[in-house]
Design a protein around this motif. Structure first.
Motif, PDB file in Angstrom:
ATOM      1  N   VAL A   1     -33.902 -29.988 -63.587  1.00  0.00           N
ATOM      2  CA  VAL A   1     -33.960 -28.938 -62.564  1.00  0.00           C
ATOM      3  C   VAL A   1     -32.926 -27.859 -62.863  1.00  0.00           C
ATOM      4  CG1 VAL A   1     -33.738 -28.417 -60.093  1.00  0.00           C
ATOM      5  CG2 VAL A   1     -34.878 -30.525 -60.837  1.00  0.00           C
ATOM      6  N   GLY A   2     -31.650 -28.248 -62.938  1.00  0.00           N
ATOM      7  CA  GLY A   2     -30.588 -27.320 -63.295  1.00  0.00           C
ATOM      8  C   GLY A   2     -30.383 -26.169 -62.322  1.00  0.00           C
ATOM      9  N   SER A   3     -30.515 -26.435 -61.025  1.00  0.00           N
ATOM     10  CA  SER A   3     -30.364 -25.395 -60.007  1.00  0.00           C
ATOM     11  C   SER A   3     -29.786 -25.980 -58.720  1.00  0.00           C
ATOM     12  CB  SER A   3     -31.720 -24.770 -59.667  1.00  0.00           C
ATOM     13  OG  SER A   3     -32.266 -24.100 -60.763  1.00  0.00           O
ATOM     14  N   LEU A   4     -29.376 -25.080 -57.832  1.00  0.00           N
ATOM     15  CA  LEU A   4     -28.942 -25.476 -56.504  1.00  0.00           C
ATOM     16  C   LEU A   4     -30.187 -25.692 -55.651  1.00  0.00           C
ATOM     17  CD1 LEU A   4     -26.211 -22.716 -56.081  1.00  0.00           C
ATOM     18  CD2 LEU A   4     -25.826 -25.120 -56.674  1.00  0.00           C
ATOM     19  N   LEU A   5     -30.290 -26.873 -55.035  1.00  0.00           N
ATOM     20  CA  LEU A   5     -31.463 -27.175 -54.213  1.00  0.00           C
ATOM     21  C   LEU A   5     -31.176 -27.064 -52.725  1.00  0.00           C
ATOM     22  CD1 LEU A   5     -33.225 -30.205 -55.921  1.00  0.00           C
ATOM     23  CD2 LEU A   5     -33.645 -27.756 -56.194  1.00  0.00           C
ATOM     24  N   GLY A   6     -29.929 -27.303 -52.320  1.00  0.00           N
ATOM     25  CA  GLY A   6     -29.597 -27.284 -50.907  1.00  0.00           C
ATOM     26  C   GLY A   6     -28.168 -27.728 -50.700  1.00  0.00           C
ATOM     27  N   TRP A   7     -27.908 -28.253 -49.519  1.00  0.00           N
ATOM     28  CA  TRP A   7     -26.551 -28.631 -49.140  1.00  0.00           C
ATOM     29  C   TRP A   7     -26.604 -29.695 -48.061  1.00  0.00           C
ATOM     30  CZ3 TRP A   7     -29.393 -24.737 -47.282  1.00  0.00           C
ATOM     31  CH2 TRP A   7     -29.499 -24.618 -45.901  1.00  0.00           C
ATOM     32  N   PHE A   8     -25.461 -30.299 -47.809  1.00  0.00           N
ATOM     33  CA  PHE A   8     -25.338 -31.143 -46.631  1.00  0.00           C
ATOM     34  C   PHE A   8     -23.952 -31.008 -46.028  1.00  0.00           C
ATOM     35  CE2 PHE A   8     -24.379 -34.259 -50.043  1.00  0.00           C
ATOM     36  CZ  PHE A   8     -23.243 -34.917 -49.570  1.00  0.00           C
ATOM     37  N   ALA A   9     -23.917 -31.174 -44.712  1.00  0.00           N
ATOM     38  CA  ALA A   9     -22.652 -31.208 -43.993  1.00  0.00           C
ATOM     39  C   ALA A   9     -22.137 -32.637 -44.044  1.00  0.00           C
ATOM     40  CB  ALA A   9     -22.837 -30.758 -42.549  1.00  0.00           C
ATOM     41  N   VAL A  10     -20.855 -32.781 -44.248  1.00  0.00           N
ATOM     42  CA  VAL A  10     -20.229 -34.095 -44.388  1.00  0.00           C
ATOM     43  C   VAL A  10     -19.824 -34.618 -43.019  1.00  0.00           C
ATOM     44  CG1 VAL A  10     -18.268 -35.338 -45.394  1.00  0.00           C
ATOM     45  CG2 VAL A  10     -19.422 -33.534 -46.709  1.00  0.00           C
ATOM     46  N   ARG A  11     -20.302 -35.810 -42.695  1.00  0.00           N
ATOM     47  CA  ARG A  11     -19.918 -36.460 -41.436  1.00  0.00           C
ATOM     48  C   ARG A  11     -18.615 -37.226 -41.589  1.00  0.00           C
ATOM     49  NH1 ARG A  11     -20.040 -40.949 -38.408  1.00  0.00           N
ATOM     50  NH2 ARG A  11     -20.485 -40.618 -36.221  1.00  0.00           N
ATOM     51  N   GLY A  12     -18.355 -37.688 -42.804  1.00  0.00           N
ATOM     52  CA  GLY A  12     -17.168 -38.468 -43.111  1.00  0.00           C
ATOM     53  C   GLY A  12     -17.395 -39.190 -44.431  1.00  0.00           C
TER      54      GLY A  12
END
Length: 160
Positions: free
Chosen positions: A51-62
């Protein structure tokens, strides 16, 4: 970190199958050999090749650091990985870390890493974005409507 409060952003290289599992809500813990800094609020997902790309993100709960056996016992139902691959990854390790996903969002199309700056290279594991790169990231995600809330994620995501 507070509920999605902007803190430090980590750019993390994740295999495409695991990146997609996080973004679909199927995988709500990302396993790592070492923890990220306590002030990391978001992880920007760089899907490795092909893929070699940015697909998304996530917020860290802990995050939780413990023995691999403890991690497996706690998170196997929501880790999105087979037992054999998990223990192969942690072979000869005394500790590992599970980074808990609070919310996740996918970009409508894969984004080239160069959108964050021409000098940025895919990290071996993860790296922290500069303040300017973090600002660019937060501007990119402000307009994204398809974020999975913690109530849509697996209930074990709220372990901890």
């Amino acid at each position: 970190m507070g509920k999605n409060a902007p803190g430090r952003v980590a750019l993390m290289s994740i295999r495409p199958e695991f990146a997609n599992a996080i973004l679909s809500g199927e995988k709500v813990v990302e396993f790592r050999k070492r923890p990220v800094a306590d002030d990391v609020s978001h992880v920007l997902i760089y899907a490795t090749m092909p893929v070699g790309s940015l697909l998304g993100w996530f917020a860290v709960r802990g995050q939780q650091t413990m023995s691999p056996k403890g991690l497996w016992s706690t998170f196997r139902a929501v880790g999105g990985i087979s037992r054999s691959r998990f223990f192969e990854y942690y072979d000869q390790r005394e500790h590992g870390t599970g980074i808990l996903v609070e919310t996740a969002g996918r970009f409508p199309e894969p984004v080239p890493l160069s959108e964050l700056g021409t000098t940025l290279r895919p990290p071996q594991s993860f790296q922290y974005l500069t303040a300017a790169q973090s600002d660019t990231f937060f501007k990119m995600v402000q307009t994204q409507p398809n974020v999975k809330s913690d109530s849509e994620l697996h209930p074990l995501a709220r372990v901890g």
